[in-house]
Design a protein around this motif. Structure first.
Motif, PDB file in Angstrom:
ATOM      1  N   GLU A 156       1.798   1.913  -3.448  1.00 17.18           N
ATOM      2  CA  GLU A 156       0.657   2.431  -4.210  1.00 17.18           C
ATOM      3  C   GLU A 156       0.422   3.907  -3.914  1.00 17.18           C
ATOM      4  OE1 GLU A 156      -2.531  -0.259  -3.355  1.00 17.18           O
ATOM      5  OE2 GLU A 156      -1.722  -1.774  -4.720  1.00 17.18           O
ATOM      6  N   ALA A 157       0.631   4.299  -2.657  1.00 15.54           N
ATOM      7  CA  ALA A 157       0.454   5.710  -2.316  1.00 15.54           C
ATOM      8  C   ALA A 157       1.467   6.574  -3.065  1.00 15.54           C
ATOM      9  CB  ALA A 157       0.591   5.905  -0.813  1.00 15.54           C
TER      10      ALA A 157
ATOM     11  N   GLN B  27       6.562   4.788 -19.337  1.00 15.54           N
ATOM     12  CA  GLN B  27       6.478   5.383 -18.006  1.00 15.54           C
ATOM     13  C   GLN B  27       6.253   6.892 -18.066  1.00 15.54           C
ATOM     14  OE1 GLN B  27       6.253   4.219 -14.910  1.00 15.54           O
ATOM     15  NE2 GLN B  27       6.046   2.207 -15.864  1.00 15.54           N
TER      16      GLN B  27
ATOM     17  N   HIS C 152       3.353   8.967 -16.191  1.00 12.48           N
ATOM     18  CA  HIS C 152       3.688  10.031 -15.245  1.00 12.48           C
ATOM     19  C   HIS C 152       2.916  11.308 -15.596  1.00 12.48           C
ATOM     20  CE1 HIS C 152       6.276  12.059 -12.299  1.00 12.48           C
ATOM     21  NE2 HIS C 152       6.298  13.072 -13.148  1.00 12.48           N
TER      22      HIS C 152
ATOM     23  N   ASN D 168       2.287  10.290  -7.739  1.00  8.88           N
ATOM     24  CA  ASN D 168       3.061  10.499  -8.957  1.00  8.88           C
ATOM     25  C   ASN D 168       4.562  10.645  -8.715  1.00  8.88           C
ATOM     26  OD1 ASN D 168       3.110  10.509 -11.681  1.00  8.88           O
ATOM     27  ND2 ASN D 168       2.236  12.565 -11.944  1.00  8.88           N
TER      28      ASN D 168
ATOM     29  N   ARG E 239      -0.822  10.807 -14.806  1.00 13.02           N
ATOM     30  CA  ARG E 239      -1.131  10.733 -13.373  1.00 13.02           C
ATOM     31  C   ARG E 239      -1.233  12.106 -12.731  1.00 13.02           C
ATOM     32  NH1 ARG E 239       2.065   5.632 -12.742  1.00 13.02           N
ATOM     33  NH2 ARG E 239       3.911   6.915 -12.648  1.00 13.02           N
ATOM     34  N   LYS E 240      -0.679  13.112 -13.391  1.00 14.39           N
ATOM     35  CA  LYS E 240      -0.750  14.461 -12.825  1.00 14.39           C
ATOM     36  C   LYS E 240      -2.189  14.888 -12.581  1.00 14.39           C
ATOM     37  CE  LYS E 240       3.517  16.364 -14.672  1.00 14.39           C
ATOM     38  NZ  LYS E 240       4.100  17.131 -15.767  1.00 14.39           N
TER      39      LYS E 240
ATOM     40  N   MET F 259      -5.887   9.947  -5.479  1.00 17.69           N
ATOM     41  CA  MET F 259      -6.669   8.846  -4.910  1.00 17.69           C
ATOM     42  C   MET F 259      -6.586   8.873  -3.397  1.00 17.69           C
ATOM     43  SD  MET F 259      -6.488   4.892  -6.059  1.00 17.69           S
ATOM     44  CE  MET F 259      -7.502   3.619  -5.363  1.00 17.69           C
TER      45      MET F 259
ATOM     46  N   ARG G 270      -8.472   1.502  -9.461  1.00 19.20           N
ATOM     47  CA  ARG G 270      -7.049   1.154  -9.501  1.00 19.20           C
ATOM     48  C   ARG G 270      -6.500   1.228 -10.923  1.00 19.20           C
ATOM     49  NH1 ARG G 270      -4.811  -1.149  -5.105  1.00 19.20           N
ATOM     50  NH2 ARG G 270      -3.535  -2.564  -6.328  1.00 19.20           N
TER      51      ARG G 270
ATOM     52  N   VAL H 219       2.671   5.928  -5.997  1.00 25.13           N
ATOM     53  CA  VAL H 219       2.217   6.027  -7.386  1.00 25.13           C
ATOM     54  C   VAL H 219       1.105   7.062  -7.477  1.00 25.13           C
ATOM     55  CG1 VAL H 219       1.134   4.805  -9.304  1.00 25.13           C
ATOM     56  CG2 VAL H 219       2.865   3.654  -7.921  1.00 25.13           C
ATOM     57  N   ALA H 220       0.188   7.014  -6.503  1.00 26.68           N
ATOM     58  CA  ALA H 220      -0.936   7.937  -6.513  1.00 26.68           C
ATOM     59  C   ALA H 220      -0.451   9.385  -6.412  1.00 26.68           C
ATOM     60  CB  ALA H 220      -1.891   7.616  -5.373  1.00 26.68           C
TER      61      ALA H 220
ATOM     62  N   ASN I 250      -2.976   4.885   3.968  1.00 26.35           N
ATOM     63  CA  ASN I 250      -1.638   4.790   3.355  1.00 26.35           C
ATOM     64  C   ASN I 250      -0.809   6.057   3.518  1.00 26.35           C
ATOM     65  OD1 ASN I 250      -2.895   2.513   2.557  1.00 26.35           O
ATOM     66  ND2 ASN I 250      -2.571   2.769   0.370  1.00 26.35           N
TER      67      ASN I 250
ATOM     68  N   LEU J  62      -2.564   1.619 -10.902  1.00 26.40           N
ATOM     69  CA  LEU J  62      -2.050   0.632  -9.952  1.00 26.40           C
ATOM     70  C   LEU J  62      -2.228  -0.784 -10.481  1.00 26.40           C
ATOM     71  CD1 LEU J  62      -3.446   2.206  -6.668  1.00 26.40           C
ATOM     72  CD2 LEU J  62      -1.104   2.286  -7.523  1.00 26.40           C
TER      73      LEU J  62
ATOM     74  N   ALA K 130       0.824  -1.210   0.000  1.00 24.51           N
ATOM     75  CA  ALA K 130       0.000   0.000   0.000  1.00 24.51           C
ATOM     76  C   ALA K 130       0.859   1.261   0.000  1.00 24.51           C
ATOM     77  CB  ALA K 130      -0.921  -0.004   1.216  1.00 24.51           C
ATOM     78  N   GLN K 131       2.034   1.188   0.617  1.00 22.21           N
ATOM     79  CA  GLN K 131       2.914   2.352   0.638  1.00 22.21           C
ATOM     80  C   GLN K 131       3.408   2.656  -0.771  1.00 22.21           C
ATOM     81  OE1 GLN K 131       3.990   4.476   3.185  1.00 22.21           O
ATOM     82  NE2 GLN K 131       2.188   3.600   4.164  1.00 22.21           N
TER      83      GLN K 131
ATOM     84  N   PHE L 160      -7.224   6.268  -0.207  1.00 22.33           N
ATOM     85  CA  PHE L 160      -7.312   4.818  -0.045  1.00 22.33           C
ATOM     86  C   PHE L 160      -8.135   4.430   1.183  1.00 22.33           C
ATOM     87  CE2 PHE L 160      -3.389   5.750  -2.234  1.00 22.33           C
ATOM     88  CZ  PHE L 160      -3.314   4.791  -3.233  1.00 22.33           C
TER      89      PHE L 160
ATOM     90  N   MET M  43      -5.831   4.828 -11.509  1.00 19.28           N
ATOM     91  CA  MET M  43      -4.659   5.327 -10.789  1.00 19.28           C
ATOM     92  C   MET M  43      -3.381   4.650 -11.297  1.00 19.28           C
ATOM     93  SD  MET M  43      -4.137   7.644  -8.420  1.00 19.28           S
ATOM     94  CE  MET M  43      -2.768   8.149  -9.449  1.00 19.28           C
TER      95      MET M  43
END
Lengths: 239, 217, 280
Positions: free
Chosen positions: A116-117, C106, C110, A122, C113-114, C118, C71, A119-120, C124, C76, A113-114, C120, C74
């Motif tokens: 994933e955070a 990638q 990137h 960016n 994603r800007k 999200m 997901r 990634v969220a 997290n 993921l 989960a860390q 959770f 995002m």
């Protein structure tokens, strides 16, 4: 016994070499552990294979054999090492292999989960590792690293066998000169023990700092809840 | 200098002899470590503070000082107390003593891992203390720690070359002796290194198998 | 089932808060999206569209693929087939100029994603950073804000979520509800245009749920982000969304404004689901 104490200068010289070897060896081991440990968490198969080869090979070798090989065998094919270099290399390569497993295991133990955070938010792959995953993995690495540090320190004694003037080497000298076998060895065993205890204190200190970074351990200021919890954990009695 | 295959072939029998000594020392030392470690663990659980604190510090001392120095101590110091030991025996005792402080930790952790309910069940069944330990606690604890103990066998095997420092002609000692006579160190020491890697890698694969087998209880 | 309330309960927020929102946030479009986990097909050729600035809630039994949708958005989880569009750009693909879409690298991810943020279920938060750094790390390292700018933003957001006094605390010292508020602030600090809420109150103690929901309602009113929300709290879903999508087995069973879905669902599966959820 007094004869041994009279040679304290020789013992201190030896202890200094032992400390130097410990510092240099663990610095090399740390770098190797990080590089190959990180490689072990790579998504690319061949990078992971690199980790496996290093870890399996150098965990499998005996440090003394490796040191003899650097010191006696390699010069015959043109690679000449000073005794110090041979010692640091073999200690660092060996303990580094164990360390790489610790690094890999700790990184894998950071909750997904860390990741994933990150990634969220960016983060770039480097930032994920540097800012979030590695700092958290360090908390898991420290206790086993502490054990490895002690192992490395103890391992330095073998350098006396390739004529480096460490603590054990000096002990043999003093024993030869004074005939005080018992007290010489008692003296250096105690010195080794003291060095080990100091190293352990250092590791505990680092562990406490990391705990604070993660907001665990005793409360920084007025937090009555945490004080109670800390008191309670200390009262645990073995069955 | 080139690798000399004929020379390698010639020295191989001697090296295998050395390997036999290495294996003997490892196995005998391991037997001591397994038993003595258990003794330490049980002593640490005695109610007497003097006994368990003494054992705690003695084992801590042995664990945090170099095996090599301990070997010297046993080999050179014990005779001054009238106990003269041959090199191999001194080496085996040294290995066993040193590693007993590690196995003690392993047993301790294993016993701590046995669920509390097992102790309570023994009390409920009114089992005598000795039965509780021998029939219930130790079998479970030891089962749990078999893989870890296996890892220490490998570690001990890799520490056995230190015995050359007290004149035991084990694998590395033999290689060194051959090298010193012929002034050709490359082949004997490389062969020894490869033998160590081979044995260690194979045995750690076996240990991982053990881990898988004992992981599910 | 309680009687339907009008969705647009007059709120104390600014006036122009009418239904067809004018927003610079991008819309979202799923085109024949397929997602498999091994042999288990979670989404099978899923199509749906979310208008710019629209608030959409996904409901349905667990395992119906709702969370997978968030997901995927995002990045993921990897897409197996189909195209996801955010605005006029594909999320997982790059247009090579000739209209053909190829899997993106990638760099493209990137870039995409800007726009997306999200929150959770399990918050997290980063345990190795205090609240302030949790909020400023992304803006400073990723968006390139100065420390002062990021700090100002963090303070403003903490005020919004009502935790200004916790700025120097560690996440481990906060309650679940407080952690989730910080996590919401952290997501907002990146100024996303699409906000994904993944069961954000499921991990909270019951008494903390309402506070976090109220906060999100306020945020939904004050911003014009495109909002995708997965939740099991039907009251919350009703309050926050313009539209509700009922999912089952990776497909949309029924969709419509909340008053319709909750008031007079037309599908039996929706009725069964709502009955089961409301019974608990």
């Amino acid at each position: 016994m007094t004869d041994v104490l009279d040679s304290y200068r020789l013992l201190l010289q030896g202890a200094w070499i032992t400390v130097q070897l410990t510092v240099l060896g663990s610095a090399l081991a740390l770098v190797l552990a990080l590089v190959f440990g990180l490689a072990g968490t790579s998504a690319r198969v061949w990078v992971r294979a690199l980790n496996r080869v290093y870890v399996e090979f150098f965990r499998g070798t005996a440090t003394l054999v490796l040191m003899y090989w650097f010191f006696y065998a390699l010069p015959l094919v043109g690679f000449r090492f000073t005794p110090m270099a041979a010692a640091v290399l073999s200690l660092g390569l060996n303990i580094g292999a164990y360390g790489a497993e610790v690094v890999r295991g700790s990184l894998n133990a950071v909750p997904k989960a860390q990741y994933e955070a990150t990634v969220a938010l960016n983060f770039s792959p480097f930032q994920r590792m540097r800012r979030v995953l590695l700092p958290q993995a360090v908390a898991l690495m420290l206790p086993p690293f502490g054990n490895l540090l002690i192992e490395l320190m103890k391992g330095t004694a073998i350098v006396s066998l390739i004529t480096i003037g460490d603590l054990t080497f000096r002990a043999q000298q003093i024993r030869g000169a004074t005939g005080e076998t018992l007290w010489t060895f008692v003296a250096i065993l105690v010195l080794y023990f003291v060095i080990a205890q100091v190293l352990q204190l250092g590791v505990r200190f680092a562990e406490r700092r990391v705990d604070r970074m993660l907001g665990r351990g005793p409360a920084p200021k007025d937090d009555p809840g945490a004080v109670v919890a800390a008191g309670a954990s200390g009262t645990g009695v073995n069955p | 200098m080139e690798w000399d295959w004929t020379y390698t072939g010639e020295i191989l029998p001697d090296l295998l002899n050395g390997l036999r000594v290495t294996v003997t020392a490892t196995i005998a030392g391991y037997a001591i470590a397994l038993v003595l470690g258990l003794v330490w663990t049980l002593l640490r659980r005695t109610p007497s503070r003097i006994v368990n604190q003494t054992v705690r510090w003695v084992t801590e001392f042995i664990r945090s000082t170099p095996l090599l120095v301990q070997l010297f101590f046993i080999y050179y110091v014990m005779p001054t107390f009238g106990v003269t030991l041959g090199p191999l025996v001194a080496g085996i005792i040294g290995l066993g003593l040193h590693y007993s402080t590690y196995t003690a930790e392993v047993y301790r952790a294993g016993i701590a891992d046995v669920p509390k309910g097992q102790w309570e069940a023994c009390t409920a069944l009114n089992l005598p203390r000795s039965r509780t330990w021998l029939d219930v606690i130790l079998p479970q604890a030891i089962r749990r720690v078999v893989p870890t103990l296996g890892n220490y066998l490998i570690a001990m095997f890799k520490d056995s070359p230190l015995l050359l420092a007290i004149n035991v002609l084990e694998l590395l000692g033999t290689a060194y002796q051959i090298g010193a006579q012929t002034l050709k160190f490359l082949e004997p020491i490389t062969v020894v290194g490869l033998l160590f890697v081979a044995v260690s890698v194979v045995s750690s694969i076996l240990v991982r198998r053990l881990e898988k087998r004992y992981a599910t209880y | 089932m309680p009687p339907t309330e009008p969705t647009d309960t007059p709120s104390p927020s600014k006036a122009g808060d009418a239904v067809p929102r004018v927003s610079d946030a991008p819309g979202i479009r799923f085109e024949k999206v397929v997602k498999r986990f091994g042999s288990n097909v979670v989404l099978r050729e899923l199509d749906f569209t979310v208008a710019p600035g629209e608030r959409v809630t996904l409901i349905g039994p667990s395992g119906s693929g709702k969370t997978t949708i968030l997901r995927l958005l995002m990045t993921l989880e990897k897409l197996d087939d189909g195209v996801i569009w955010i605005g006029d750009r594909p999320l997982w693909h790059q247009d090579k100029g000739d209209g053909k879409l190829v899997p993106a690298g990638q760099k493209h991810l990137h870039e995409m994603r800007k726009q997306v943020g999200m929150v959770f279920q399990q918050f997290n938060l980063f345990p190795n950073m205090n609240v302030r750094r949790n909020l400023t790390e992304g803006p400073v390292r990723v968006l390139g804000l100065s420390k002062d700018e990021a700090n100002a933003r963090a303070q403003e957001l903490l005020e919004l979520v009502g935790l200004s006094d916790k700025i120097d605390d560690h996440p481990a010292r906060l309650s679940g509800g407080q952690q989730q508020r910080v996590a919401i602030a952290r997501a907002l600090a990146m100024r996303p245009k699409v906000l994904l809420l993944d069961e954000v109150t499921s991990a909270l103690d019951p008494e903390l749920v309402v506070g976090v929901q109220d906060l999100l309602r306020d945020i939904a009113r004050q911003t014009d982000v495109t909002l995708l929300c997965v939740t099991h709290e039907m009251h919350f879903a009703r309050d926050i969304s313009d539209r509700v999508l009922m999912f089952d087995q990776g497909q949309i069973v029924e969709e419509g404004p909340p008053e319709q879905i909750f008031g007079s669902p037309s599908e039996q599966r929706t009725r069964d689901f709502l009955q089961a959820v409301l019974a608990t």
